[in-house]
Design an enzyme around this catalytic site. Structure first.
Site, PDB file in Angstrom:
ATOM      1  N   GLY A 352       0.825  -1.198   0.000  1.00 15.18           N
ATOM      2  CA  GLY A 352       0.000   0.000   0.000  1.00 15.18           C
ATOM      3  C   GLY A 352       0.855   1.240   0.000  1.00 15.18           C
ATOM      4  O   GLY A 352       2.053   1.191   0.290  1.00 15.18           O
ATOM      5  N   GLY A 354       0.862   4.834   1.744  1.00 15.89           N
ATOM      6  CA  GLY A 354       0.148   5.503   2.820  1.00 15.89           C
ATOM      7  C   GLY A 354       0.629   6.906   3.045  1.00 15.89           C
ATOM      8  O   GLY A 354       1.399   7.456   2.270  1.00 15.89           O
ATOM      9  N   GLY A 355       0.124   7.472   4.122  1.00 14.84           N
ATOM     10  CA  GLY A 355       0.453   8.838   4.455  1.00 14.84           C
ATOM     11  C   GLY A 355       1.948   9.094   4.501  1.00 14.84           C
ATOM     12  O   GLY A 355       2.428  10.114   4.054  1.00 14.84           O
ATOM     13  N   PHE A 356       2.673   8.142   5.010  1.00 12.91           N
ATOM     14  CA  PHE A 356       4.087   8.423   5.224  1.00 12.91           C
ATOM     15  C   PHE A 356       4.995   7.760   4.207  1.00 12.91           C
ATOM     16  O   PHE A 356       6.187   7.996   4.202  1.00 12.91           O
ATOM     17  CB  PHE A 356       4.489   7.988   6.628  1.00 12.91           C
ATOM     18  CG  PHE A 356       3.788   8.774   7.679  1.00 12.91           C
ATOM     19  CD1 PHE A 356       4.222  10.049   7.996  1.00 12.91           C
ATOM     20  CD2 PHE A 356       2.682   8.270   8.315  1.00 12.91           C
ATOM     21  CE1 PHE A 356       3.564  10.788   8.956  1.00 12.91           C
ATOM     22  CE2 PHE A 356       2.020   9.006   9.278  1.00 12.91           C
ATOM     23  CZ  PHE A 356       2.455  10.270   9.598  1.00 12.91           C
ATOM     24  N   GLY A 357       4.460   6.919   3.376  1.00  4.30           N
ATOM     25  CA  GLY A 357       5.318   6.300   2.378  1.00  4.30           C
ATOM     26  C   GLY A 357       4.756   4.967   1.922  1.00  4.30           C
ATOM     27  O   GLY A 357       3.654   4.574   2.286  1.00  4.30           O
ATOM     28  N   VAL A 359       4.566   0.862   1.508  1.00  2.20           N
ATOM     29  CA  VAL A 359       4.783  -0.301   2.366  1.00  2.20           C
ATOM     30  C   VAL A 359       4.944  -1.537   1.488  1.00  2.20           C
ATOM     31  O   VAL A 359       4.139  -1.773   0.583  1.00  2.20           O
ATOM     32  CB  VAL A 359       3.592  -0.520   3.317  1.00  2.20           C
ATOM     33  CG1 VAL A 359       3.925  -1.607   4.314  1.00  2.20           C
ATOM     34  CG2 VAL A 359       3.247   0.765   4.035  1.00  2.20           C
ATOM     35  N   LYS A 374       8.145  -0.334   5.696  1.00  6.89           N
ATOM     36  CA  LYS A 374       7.641   0.975   5.290  1.00  6.89           C
ATOM     37  C   LYS A 374       8.813   1.885   4.981  1.00  6.89           C
ATOM     38  O   LYS A 374       9.719   2.041   5.788  1.00  6.89           O
ATOM     39  CB  LYS A 374       6.782   1.568   6.403  1.00  6.89           C
ATOM     40  CG  LYS A 374       6.386   3.000   6.123  1.00  6.89           C
ATOM     41  CD  LYS A 374       5.304   3.481   7.046  1.00  6.89           C
ATOM     42  CE  LYS A 374       3.993   2.862   6.698  1.00  6.89           C
ATOM     43  NZ  LYS A 374       2.838   3.647   7.103  1.00  6.89           N
ATOM     44  N   ASP A 470      -3.140   9.827  13.940  1.00  3.55           N
ATOM     45  CA  ASP A 470      -3.768   9.525  12.656  1.00  3.55           C
ATOM     46  C   ASP A 470      -4.587   8.239  12.783  1.00  3.55           C
ATOM     47  O   ASP A 470      -4.405   7.297  12.039  1.00  3.55           O
ATOM     48  CB  ASP A 470      -2.700   9.426  11.565  1.00  3.55           C
ATOM     49  CG  ASP A 470      -3.261   9.723  10.174  1.00  3.55           C
ATOM     50  OD1 ASP A 470      -4.431  10.156  10.090  1.00  3.55           O
ATOM     51  OD2 ASP A 470      -2.551   9.524   9.174  1.00  3.55           O
TER      52      ASP A 470
END
Ligand SMILES: *[C@@H]1O[C@H](CO)[C@@H](O)[C@H](O)[C@H]1NC(C)=O
Ligand SMILES: *[C@@H]1O[C@H](CO)[C@@H](O)[C@H](O)[C@H]1NC(C)=O
Ligand SMILES: *[C@@H]1O[C@H](CO)[C@@H](O)[C@H](O)[C@H]1NC(C)=O
Ligand SMILES: *[C@@H]1O[C@H](CO)[C@@H](O)[C@H](O)[C@H]1NC(C)=O
Ligand SMILES: *[C@@H]1O[C@H](CO)[C@@H](O)[C@H](O)[C@H]1NC(C)=O
Length: 666
Positions: A352, A354-357, A359, A374, A470
């Protein structure tokens, strides 16, 4: 003229002649049109030729030379503004191959005994490079591309603060007024090149201008950087030059230099500057010399190619490891292992974005353990130490509803976090898509209780308070038994170190961000509770907090549930996919608790401990209508829209109304 006056006359002529050649005044202003008779402090291979030419390096390999103005500048007695102007020339041993460069340097000491030549330019070494305690400012004129210092090419100028990794750099070009275009200025042409470096303390602006000889001072700076020198410079400093050679050597020369702390540096008398020894034309060489230099070129070519191959191999797995990380040894993964585990971070293994990078799924080569890796892009060194300390301590967090963080690795600009692998992936896929089977109410209720207890643990039960910041369905992962596990906790802290609290501090996702957070930028336990409230509603209603496609009264989930409650029809908001199979008591508890947690007033929200008690039915939810429970959606939307693009990673993307980007997983 009598015979006695004649010598006096000559003496006067001599003095007049000498004056512009070497005329060092005080520490605030000096000028050298050539360096005869100057008292510069020289070391290494530096020397001054009889004609006044300052030679910093000759063609000896792996050598450095320094020349410094011998008087300390008292930087506390007046402001830090300075202006300097000098002319240099670089004559390479092998035409078109530079090695390595020179640097105008402001340094607390004149001794560079510990410094290394080659890419360290004679000013730093591998141990002290990058340390704040260096108190060093250098403007480098670098003719070799050193990838370890992110050099942009082999003909650049850079501003270096305590480190050879330049703060900013640019290829050396100048604007040709006659041709009306920017032209590359090869520094190793052997021709004299003029440099102006000006620092203005009022504006904190450091400007570097470069031009070929005979051109006027350019209007436009090649480099112009905002920098506050006050924390960098000490109360007394030396100014001068350093130059170094590597495996390939260049003779570095300074022809003239002026410096001033009381206004513009004086101009040099260009026509009176010493001349640079002419480069020998290869055709003048004897055939023996020619053969030797051809062999040299061939050999160095072979070494260069071998070096590149070695470098590319090394670069692939290159990571950043610092002394302070030793204590986190067991939590530290090698980049090579993670690279192998994820088969080179191929998109095929992507779990996926995501918000931070991104995965990736991986299998650790040694233990064959399945992991999720991640990749968080993170350029700043700032705060990294604190953050790693924190994730290392989080590695010790053991709670059955928190995704286990196994460890980390670091590369340049990248942080890699290694988590336990969750075979069922994230909850949002079950709730909002048809990818996964529908979850029963009992399963959902168990997930809600699990996540609530995980948040309670982070807020109150662990040794330090950890805010999640979050909480949302896409950050809840499901293990093999469909138990909810909260992921990504504490990650938001990484973005805590931006300069502007208004724009960089708030991390979260629109729809889950508490109204006061958008105003104050300060995350609290209560803002986490708000996010959890939204999460309760999305699990119960099976939809996202903002649904742009829905009818106007249903766009905002909180408003819709609240309105339905007021009309005595709260259960109508429950997820239709449940087909009515749920306990009405539990459903209405979850919906009301969701509203209470998303209360606009932080003080009206319960604590996570109370939330857990309500869910366990150990306490009774207050049966009152929630006045002012609506959220100031417009303010949040506007706020998130105004967040700069660097912030896009975490939430700005969510402000877009397009379905696919409204929520980002994990
Ligand atoms: C460079 O200078 C040093 C010190 O002056 C001297 O020992 C060395 O022989 C010189 N090298 C060359 C190639 O001229
Ligand atoms: C620098 O100048 C200030 C003010 O003139 C003086 O007090 C101080 O002692 C000087 N420092 C040094 C290191 O000379
Ligand atoms: C740029 O300079 C500052 C000092 O003003 C320093 O702290 C920072 O690390 C430098 N940045 C880079 C990318 O080198
Ligand atoms: C020259 O380079 C500067 C930036 O260094 C740029 O702003 C300018 O437009 C360029 N001029 C031309 C004519 O290409
Ligand atoms: C610093 O000193 C220079 C030279 O004396 C002067 O031109 C400049 O205005 C001063 N700047 C500030 C901010 O005081």
């Amino acid at each position: 003229m009598t015979t006695t006056t004649l010598p006096v006359y000559f003496l006067i002529i001599f003095c007049i002649y000498l004056k512009p050649q070497a005329m060092a005044q005080d520490e605030n202003q000096f000028i050298y049109n050539g360096f005869q008779g100057s008292s510069l402090h020289l070391d290494g291979v530096a020397e001054i030729h009889p004609n006044g030419l300052l030679q910093l390096t000759n063609t000896s390999n792996q050598a450095a030379g320094h020349a410094f103005f011998p008087v300390r500048l008292n930087t506390s007695s007046q402001n830090l503004s300075f202006s300097t102007y000098f002319v240099f020339a670089m004559v390479p041993e092998i035409p078109s191959l530079g090695g390595h460069g020179l640097a105008f340097t402001v340094s607390p000491a004149m001794s560079f005994a510990q410094a290394l030549p080659s890419m360290y330019l004679g000013i730093l070494n591998s141990a002290n490079n990058g340390r704040d305690s260096n108190h060093l400012l250098a403007v480098e004129f670098d003719t070799a591309k050193s990838p370890e210092f992110n050099d942009i090419n082999d003909n650049h100028v850079g501003i270096d603060v305590n480190s050879l990794i330049s703060n900013t750099s640019a290829p050396v070009t100048y604007y040709s007024t006659s041709e009306k275009m920017n032209k590359t200025l090869p520094m190793i042409s052997g021709k004299p090149i003029q440099v102006w470096i000006d620092y203005d303390e009022g504006e904190n602006l450091l400007n570097v201008r470069v031009a070929p000889i005979k051109s006027p001072k350019p209007e436009r700076s090649l480099l112009s950087t905002r920098i506050d020198l006050s924390p960098i410079l000490l109360d007394s400093m030396y100014v001068g030059f350093s130059a170094a050679t590597g495996a390939i050597a260049t003779s570095h020369y300074i022809l003239g230099w002026s410096f001033s702390r009381i206004g513009q540096a004086q101009s040099l008398e260009l026509s009176n500057l010493p001349s640079v020894p002419r480069k020998r034309n290869p055709s003048e060489k004897t055939s023996l010399e020619l053969t030797i230099s051809l062999i040299t070129v061939a050999v160095s070519l072979i070494f260069t190619v071998a070096g590149i191959i070695y470098y590319v191999r090394r670069k692939k797995y290159e990571e950043i490891r610092e002394d302070w990380e030793q204590e986190y040894g067991p939590r530290r993964f090698s980049y090579k292992d993670l690279y192998k585990a994820t088969k080179g971070f191929k998109d095929k293994g992507l779990l996926g974005t995501g918000g931070f990078g991104k995965v990736y799924k991986g299998v650790l080569p040694s233990s064959k353990e399945q992991v999720a890796v991640k990749k968080v892009s993170h350029d700043s060194k700032q705060g990294m130490k604190e953050f790693v300390a924190e994730i290392a301590s989080m590695g010790r967090i053991g709670h059955r509803n928190l995704v286990k963080l196994l460890g980390y690795s670091r590369r340049k600009g990248e942080l890699l976090l290694v988590y336990e692998y969750m075979p069922n992936e994230s909850l949002d896929k079950f709730l909002f898509t048809n990818e996964k089977p529908n979850l029963s109410w009992a399963q959902r209720y168990r997930i809600l209780r699990g996540v609530a207890s995980a948040l309670l643990y982070l807020h109150e039960e662990w040794e330090q308070v950890v805010l999640h910041r979050d909480v949302k369905a896409s950050n809840v992962l499901l293990d093999a038994d469909l138990n909810g596990q909260l992921g990504d906790f504490g990650l938001a802290r990484l973005y805590d170190h931006g300069e502007n609290p208004q724009t960089t501090h708030v991390v979260g996702t629109i729809g889950y961000i508490a109204p006061e957070l958008t105003r104050t930028g300060k995350a609290t336990k209560s803002t986490d509770v708000f996010g959890f409230g939204t999460f309760l509603l999305e699990v119960a209603c099976g939809r996202r907090p903002i649904e742009p496609q829905a009818s106007p009264e249903e766009i905002f989930l909180v408003d819709w549930v609240l309105e339905s409650w007021k009309q005595g029809a709260i259960l109508e908001t429950s997820d239709p996919r449940l087909g009515g199979y749920y306990s009405s008591d539990e459903m209405s508890l979850v919906l009301k608790l969701g509203l209470l947690c998303s209360h606009a007033k932080a003080a009206s929200r319960p604590s996570m401990r109370q939330v857990v008690q309500y869910l366990d039915e150990a306490a009774l939810l207050p049966e009152r209508l929630l006045d002012g429970a609506t959220v100031d959606h417009e303010a949040s939307v506007e706020f998130v829209m105004s967040v700069p693009s660097s912030f896009e990673k975490s939430s700005a993307g969510s402000a877009s109304s397009s379905e696919s980007t409204l929520y980002r997983g994990r």
